[in-house]
Scaffold this active site. Sequence first.
Site, mmCIF file in Angstrom:
data_model
loop_
_atom_site.group_PDB
_atom_site.id
_atom_site.type_symbol
_atom_site.label_atom_id
_atom_site.label_comp_id
_atom_site.label_asym_id
_atom_site.label_seq_id
_atom_site.Cartn_x
_atom_site.Cartn_y
_atom_site.Cartn_z
ATOM 1 N N ARG A 161 -8.289 13.902 -74.235
ATOM 2 C CA ARG A 161 -7.215 13.347 -75.056
ATOM 3 C C ARG A 161 -7.262 11.825 -75.050
ATOM 4 N NH1 ARG A 161 -1.906 15.480 -72.840
ATOM 5 N NH2 ARG A 161 -1.005 14.306 -74.569
ATOM 6 N N CYS A 181 1.159 8.089 -70.220
ATOM 7 C CA CYS A 181 0.655 9.465 -70.273
ATOM 8 C C CYS A 181 0.985 10.021 -71.653
ATOM 9 C CB CYS A 181 1.252 10.309 -69.145
ATOM 10 S SG CYS A 181 3.060 10.383 -69.135
#
Length: 284
Positions: free
Chosen positions: A180, A241
Amino acid sequence: MSPNYPGPLVSTQWLTEHLYDANLCIVDATVHLPDTGRDARVEFLEQHIPNSIFFDLSDIADPENPLPRKVPNKQIFCTKVGDLGIDNNTHVVAYDTPGLYSAARVWWLFRLYGYDNVSILDGGLTHWRQHGGEITTQLSPREPRIFEAEITRDLLALKDDVLKASSLGKEILDARTPGRFSGQEPDRYPGARPGHIPRSHNLYWAHLLHPETRELLPKEKLIQRFSESGINIDNPLILTCGSGVTACILALALDQIGRHEWRIYDGSWDEWGRDHDLPVESNA
């Protein structure tokens, strides 16, 4: 803080011995993202550690922010926490179902508002069950109390702070998966672009945990993981995050190795990735 405070991490053995301490409040702070199809509150009703309550990070949040679980202001935080039966003499011990995923955000929220008498159950429910810890469906509601926050610490980074840090090449560490981060995996937040904040580094949060017990790694291993990420832990850090949850695991690990100069980017990729006015780097 109580002179008996055991520190930011407690073991399953410690919690077993202190399960019914008068000043202890055990909270299940499990978060499941929508794409898992799981409901953390329902799972809590089906099984939890005795004498625990559910700490809903979606409820103890900013009601005005369209993104989920964003930091509430001091007044909302104090009211919501007090309603759970927590006051300024309470030792809060937080855990979550996966072992360590969302519980560290409870530790961070309390620290943000100046309260340090909070610990994380190392390994969470995963390790608790591995060691034969008792599980119950019995609820243990607490009477509301008064909780007061005296200060607000500089542990929160907002979008403009991160943009400035990125443009200046300051240390930014992203806790998402390598796929990601690189943009090679689809993101879990619909509408978010693939990639990462320019000039940021990557350290997948799960690489800080023992793969079976889900306990935080020993300090020397934590230092090694941070070093391998390319970040300089002696400099002030911004931690990010997907949505401000697993960045708190990075913060907890840094705290364990004596590094306290960090801030959590609360919006994280859920905010940054959707905002087309913000720059993105991608290796896809």
